[in-house]
Design a protein around this motif. Structure first.
Motif, PDB file in Angstrom:
ATOM      1  N   LEU A 131      21.734 -13.721 -11.914  1.00 24.00           N
ATOM      2  CA  LEU A 131      21.572 -13.801 -10.461  1.00 24.00           C
ATOM      3  C   LEU A 131      20.913 -12.508  -9.958  1.00 24.00           C
ATOM      4  CD1 LEU A 131      25.063 -15.187  -9.364  1.00 24.00           C
ATOM      5  CD2 LEU A 131      22.897 -16.434  -9.391  1.00 24.00           C
ATOM      6  N   PHE A 132      19.743 -12.624  -9.363  1.00 22.93           N
ATOM      7  CA  PHE A 132      19.084 -11.444  -8.804  1.00 22.93           C
ATOM      8  C   PHE A 132      19.832 -11.012  -7.537  1.00 22.93           C
ATOM      9  CE2 PHE A 132      15.778  -9.630  -5.940  1.00 22.93           C
ATOM     10  CZ  PHE A 132      15.568  -8.459  -6.656  1.00 22.93           C
ATOM     11  N   GLU A 133      20.037  -9.720  -7.413  1.00 22.18           N
ATOM     12  CA  GLU A 133      20.807  -9.150  -6.299  1.00 22.18           C
ATOM     13  C   GLU A 133      22.159  -9.854  -6.150  1.00 22.18           C
ATOM     14  OE1 GLU A 133      18.559  -8.624  -2.688  1.00 22.18           O
ATOM     15  OE2 GLU A 133      17.190  -7.234  -3.672  1.00 22.18           O
ATOM     16  N   GLY A 134      22.695 -10.342  -7.261  1.00 24.11           N
ATOM     17  CA  GLY A 134      24.038 -10.916  -7.256  1.00 24.11           C
ATOM     18  C   GLY A 134      24.143 -12.285  -6.627  1.00 24.11           C
ATOM     19  N   ALA A 177       6.280  -1.624  -1.890  1.00 24.95           N
ATOM     20  CA  ALA A 177       7.735  -1.726  -2.120  1.00 24.95           C
ATOM     21  C   ALA A 177       8.135  -3.210  -2.259  1.00 24.95           C
ATOM     22  CB  ALA A 177       8.504  -0.985  -1.034  1.00 24.95           C
ATOM     23  N   ASP A 178       9.208  -3.646  -1.598  1.00 23.21           N
ATOM     24  CA  ASP A 178       9.627  -5.053  -1.740  1.00 23.21           C
ATOM     25  C   ASP A 178       8.659  -6.017  -1.040  1.00 23.21           C
ATOM     26  OD1 ASP A 178      11.893  -4.814  -3.314  1.00 23.21           O
ATOM     27  OD2 ASP A 178      13.294  -4.779  -1.636  1.00 23.21           O
ATOM     28  N   GLY A 179       7.903  -5.526  -0.095  1.00 25.26           N
ATOM     29  CA  GLY A 179       6.963  -6.365   0.649  1.00 25.26           C
ATOM     30  C   GLY A 179       5.968  -7.019  -0.303  1.00 25.26           C
ATOM     31  N   GLN A 212      10.178   4.785  -3.489  1.00 24.15           N
ATOM     32  CA  GLN A 212       9.906   4.109  -2.216  1.00 24.15           C
ATOM     33  C   GLN A 212      11.139   3.391  -1.674  1.00 24.15           C
ATOM     34  OE1 GLN A 212       5.469   2.707  -2.050  1.00 24.15           O
ATOM     35  NE2 GLN A 212       6.356   1.832  -3.897  1.00 24.15           N
ATOM     36  N   HIS A 213      12.033   3.036  -2.572  1.00 24.64           N
ATOM     37  CA  HIS A 213      13.157   2.173  -2.176  1.00 24.64           C
ATOM     38  C   HIS A 213      14.331   2.487  -3.094  1.00 24.64           C
ATOM     39  CE1 HIS A 213      15.524  -1.155  -0.958  1.00 24.64           C
ATOM     40  NE2 HIS A 213      14.917  -2.138  -1.580  1.00 24.64           N
ATOM     41  N   MET A 214      15.520   2.624  -2.500  1.00 21.36           N
ATOM     42  CA  MET A 214      16.688   3.062  -3.264  1.00 21.36           C
ATOM     43  C   MET A 214      17.556   1.929  -3.789  1.00 21.36           C
ATOM     44  SD  MET A 214      17.021   6.101  -4.151  1.00 21.36           S
ATOM     45  CE  MET A 214      18.773   6.088  -4.543  1.00 21.36           C
ATOM     46  N   GLU A 215      17.179   0.681  -3.569  1.00 19.23           N
ATOM     47  CA  GLU A 215      17.999  -0.375  -4.152  1.00 19.23           C
ATOM     48  C   GLU A 215      17.923  -0.218  -5.677  1.00 19.23           C
ATOM     49  OE1 GLU A 215      17.343  -4.303  -2.599  1.00 19.23           O
ATOM     50  OE2 GLU A 215      19.321  -4.939  -3.318  1.00 19.23           O
ATOM     51  N   PRO A 216      19.054  -0.388  -6.378  1.00 16.61           N
ATOM     52  CA  PRO A 216      19.085  -0.030  -7.801  1.00 16.61           C
ATOM     53  C   PRO A 216      18.116  -0.783  -8.705  1.00 16.61           C
ATOM     54  CG  PRO A 216      21.302  -0.068  -6.930  1.00 16.61           C
ATOM     55  CD  PRO A 216      20.412  -0.613  -5.844  1.00 16.61           C
ATOM     56  N   ASP A 217      17.593  -1.939  -8.284  1.00 11.68           N
ATOM     57  CA  ASP A 217      16.603  -2.589  -9.155  1.00 11.68           C
ATOM     58  C   ASP A 217      15.351  -1.718  -9.307  1.00 11.68           C
ATOM     59  OD1 ASP A 217      16.283  -3.229  -6.418  1.00 11.68           O
ATOM     60  OD2 ASP A 217      15.140  -5.046  -6.821  1.00 11.68           O
ATOM     61  N   HIS A 218      15.220  -0.698  -8.450  1.00 16.21           N
ATOM     62  CA  HIS A 218      14.073   0.221  -8.542  1.00 16.21           C
ATOM     63  C   HIS A 218      14.474   1.671  -8.775  1.00 16.21           C
ATOM     64  CE1 HIS A 218      12.055  -3.251  -7.027  1.00 16.21           C
ATOM     65  NE2 HIS A 218      12.803  -3.233  -5.938  1.00 16.21           N
ATOM     66  N   SER A 219      15.683   2.017  -8.415  1.00 15.59           N
ATOM     67  CA  SER A 219      16.043   3.445  -8.417  1.00 15.59           C
ATOM     68  C   SER A 219      17.012   3.831  -9.533  1.00 15.59           C
ATOM     69  CB  SER A 219      16.683   3.812  -7.071  1.00 15.59           C
ATOM     70  OG  SER A 219      17.959   3.205  -6.969  1.00 15.59           O
ATOM     71  N   LEU A 224       6.714  -4.173  -5.678  1.00 15.54           N
ATOM     72  CA  LEU A 224       7.722  -3.823  -6.685  1.00 15.54           C
ATOM     73  C   LEU A 224       8.226  -5.043  -7.449  1.00 15.54           C
ATOM     74  CD1 LEU A 224       9.729  -0.979  -4.898  1.00 15.54           C
ATOM     75  CD2 LEU A 224       8.148  -0.790  -6.833  1.00 15.54           C
ATOM     76  N   HIS A 225       7.889  -6.231  -6.991  1.00 17.89           N
ATOM     77  CA  HIS A 225       8.197  -7.466  -7.728  1.00 17.89           C
ATOM     78  C   HIS A 225       6.959  -8.360  -7.646  1.00 17.89           C
ATOM     79  CE1 HIS A 225      12.484  -6.471  -7.650  1.00 17.89           C
ATOM     80  NE2 HIS A 225      12.418  -6.323  -6.344  1.00 17.89           N
ATOM     81  N   GLY A 226       6.786  -9.186  -8.654  1.00 18.36           N
ATOM     82  CA  GLY A 226       5.693 -10.151  -8.594  1.00 18.36           C
ATOM     83  C   GLY A 226       4.359  -9.533  -8.955  1.00 18.36           C
ATOM     84  N   ARG A 242      10.719 -18.047  -0.878  1.00 13.29           N
ATOM     85  CA  ARG A 242      12.179 -18.067  -1.115  1.00 13.29           C
ATOM     86  C   ARG A 242      12.696 -16.624  -1.155  1.00 13.29           C
ATOM     87  NH1 ARG A 242      16.097 -19.008  -5.563  1.00 13.29           N
ATOM     88  NH2 ARG A 242      14.508 -18.493  -7.095  1.00 13.29           N
ATOM     89  N   TYR A 243      11.940 -15.751  -1.796  1.00  9.47           N
ATOM     90  CA  TYR A 243      12.299 -14.333  -1.874  1.00  9.47           C
ATOM     91  C   TYR A 243      12.269 -13.711  -0.471  1.00  9.47           C
ATOM     92  CZ  TYR A 243      11.304  -9.355  -2.851  1.00  9.47           C
ATOM     93  OH  TYR A 243      11.301  -7.987  -2.857  1.00  9.47           O
ATOM     94  N   TYR A 244      11.189 -13.967   0.263  1.00  6.24           N
ATOM     95  CA  TYR A 244      11.031 -13.346   1.590  1.00  6.24           C
ATOM     96  C   TYR A 244      12.197 -13.725   2.511  1.00  6.24           C
ATOM     97  CZ  TYR A 244       9.565 -12.164   6.233  1.00  6.24           C
ATOM     98  OH  TYR A 244       9.569 -11.629   7.497  1.00  6.24           O
ATOM     99  N   VAL A 246      12.539  -2.894   5.449  1.00  9.14           N
ATOM    100  CA  VAL A 246      11.732  -3.797   4.612  1.00  9.14           C
ATOM    101  C   VAL A 246      11.924  -3.331   3.160  1.00  9.14           C
ATOM    102  CG1 VAL A 246       9.432  -4.785   4.216  1.00  9.14           C
ATOM    103  CG2 VAL A 246       9.969  -3.803   6.473  1.00  9.14           C
ATOM    104  N   HIS A 247      13.093  -3.288   2.605  1.00 10.65           N
ATOM    105  CA  HIS A 247      14.203  -4.106   3.013  1.00 10.65           C
ATOM    106  C   HIS A 247      15.461  -3.306   3.365  1.00 10.65           C
ATOM    107  CE1 HIS A 247      17.195  -5.925  -0.209  1.00 10.65           C
ATOM    108  NE2 HIS A 247      17.618  -6.360   0.936  1.00 10.65           N
ATOM    109  N   TRP A 248      15.486  -2.034   3.073  1.00 10.18           N
ATOM    110  CA  TRP A 248      16.579  -1.125   3.418  1.00 10.18           C
ATOM    111  C   TRP A 248      16.030  -0.071   4.386  1.00 10.18           C
ATOM    112  CZ3 TRP A 248      20.034   0.589  -1.373  1.00 10.18           C
ATOM    113  CH2 TRP A 248      20.739  -0.526  -1.859  1.00 10.18           C
TER     114      TRP A 248
HETATM  115 FE1  FEO Z   1      15.312  -4.346  -2.102  1.00  4.77          FE
HETATM  116 FE2  FEO Z   1      13.671  -5.028  -4.974  1.00  4.77          FE
HETATM  117  O1  FEO Z   1      14.970  -4.218  -3.932  1.00  4.77           O
END
Ligand code: FEO
Length: 385
Positions: free
Chosen positions: A19-22, A162-164, A75-82, A214-216, A183-185, A143-145
């Motif tokens: 599960l992405f982001e839980g 970043a996530d955009g 650019q973004h501190m969510e752990p999938d990147h940081s 950062l994705h895709g 779906r992601y957006y 966008v997003h934190w």
């Molecule tokens: Fe908001 Fe890809 O982390």
């Protein structure tokens, strides 16, 4: 992978994730993108998920050769990147971390240090010269934190977004961009339409030839297509003409009403009709469709003087993601005290610019002539209204 003469891809594909982001199922995995800019100074753009430290480091070594990075831009501190910031700094202790002030506060929270001895705090409009390349930093809060920055490389005209402009799905799987990006957006930044609009406004002042999210996938061609979709999504505009019918059904009677309405809509020439069983289908996919189409029909059973739980969850998700600017029609079922339509309406009245259809369908246990006539009237209203 070479993106431009000086920019390389250093990210990884995750096919082990459940599960992405839980919460989001990702059938085709997930990509955590990272990039390297090779100039007089060398920059690594973001790290990757904690499970991929070794693979990412291997990618960096391969790209860097004998060089060592001068900067790590976060650019973004969510752990999938940081997640790998401290591991990176153990290997490259002379690198300077470049990030926003709120991001350094988060580093203290995540890692117990804000790297005061090796950091460069940047804010809106600041630049960093690497030699030929100059990086320009742009604030993109929510966008997003709140700490998010995006980065524009003036030389190669690349926006690191970043996530955009990201999507679900690993990069070694071929799939339609818009479906999984939508779906992601709506799952991830849907609530923050105004903040995305602000970023798009700033981006429109730049000459952007390539978008590196950062994705895709890296986006190089036909950028207007992607930007236009982001304009539609972030302004809560209708992307496609059509009707989504979302239902819950315990014994099949409410489902029968939903399917009858779908048939009638199609027979009347409605351009697109999507039907979803909220108990069985992916909630993020259902949300995506609710935002995609201009009209939404909600059909559910009365349950504990309210509505069936999956419908309650769906409506809560819609409200939580800022659902607005749509036409909503209601179908309720109740064998002794039908209350679901009232309960749904009360909740959705809190959303901005919702127009309720004039016709509400009431089923008493099972379809009969009266409720079938109501469905006919609703189909007429939705098709011709
Ligand atoms: Fe908001 Fe890809 O982390």
């Amino acid at each position: 992978m070479e993106i431009t003469q000086d920019i390389r891809y250093a990210g990884v594909n995750d096919h082990n994730i459940d599960l992405f982001e839980g919460q989001y199922t990702v059938e085709n995995g997930m990509a955590y993108n990272s990039y390297v800019i090779l100039d007089e100074k060398t920059v690594v753009m973001d790290t990757v998920d904690t499970n991929f430290l070794e693979e990412w480091m291997q990618n960096l070594r391969q790209i860097l050769g004998t060089r060592t990075p001068d900067y790590l831009v976060v650019q973004h501190m969510e752990p999938d990147h940081s997640a790998n910031i401290s591991a990176f700094l153990e290997v490259y202790p002379d690198a300077v971390i470049v990030s926003s002030a709120p991001a350094f506060n988060m580093m203290k929270q995540f890692f117990g240090t804000d790297y005061a001895d090796r950091r460069l705090v940047v804010k809106e409009g600041d630049t960093l010269s690497l030699g030929v390349h100059t990086l320009q930093f742009i604030g993109a809060p929510m966008v997003h934190w709140p700490e998010v920055i995006v980065t524009y490389d003036r030389h190669d005209k690349v926006l690191f977004s970043a996530d955009g402009f990201g999507k679900f799905g690993a990069l070694d799987v071929e799939e339609d961009w818009a479906c999984e990006a939508r779906r992601y957006y709506f799952g991830i930044v849907g609530k923050f339409g105004m903040q995305v609009q602000n970023l798009l406004k700033k981006a429109s002042a730049l000459d952007i030839q390539i978008i590196c999210p950062l994705h895709g996938p890296v986006l190089k061609d036909n950028l207007e297509y992607y930007v236009n979709l982001y304009q539609i999504w972030s302004s809560y505009s209708v992307e496609s003409e059509g009707v989504m019918i979302a239902y819950t059904s315990v014994y099949g009677n409410t489902k029968a009403a939903a399917l009858l309405l779908a048939d009638k809509l199609k027979a009347k020439g409605c351009p697109k009709v999507v039907v979803a069983d909220l108990a069985r289908e992916d909630m993020a996919e259902c949300m995506e469709d609710a935002f995609r189409y201009g009209k939404l029909v909600l059909a559910t059973t009365t349950y504990n003087t309210d509505m069936f739980p999956f419908m309650r969850e769906f409506i809560n998700e819609l409200i939580g993601h800022n659902y607005q600017n749509r036409t909503v029609a209601l179908i309720e079922n109740g064998s002794w005290a039908p209350l679901a339509a009232k309960a749904m309406r009360t909740r959705l009245e809190t959303c901005k610019d919702i127009t309720f259809a004039e016709h509400t369908v009431q089923i008493r246990s099972a379809l009969n002539d009266e409720s079938i006539a109501q469905i006919e009237a609703l189909a007429e209203e939705l098709c011709c209204g």
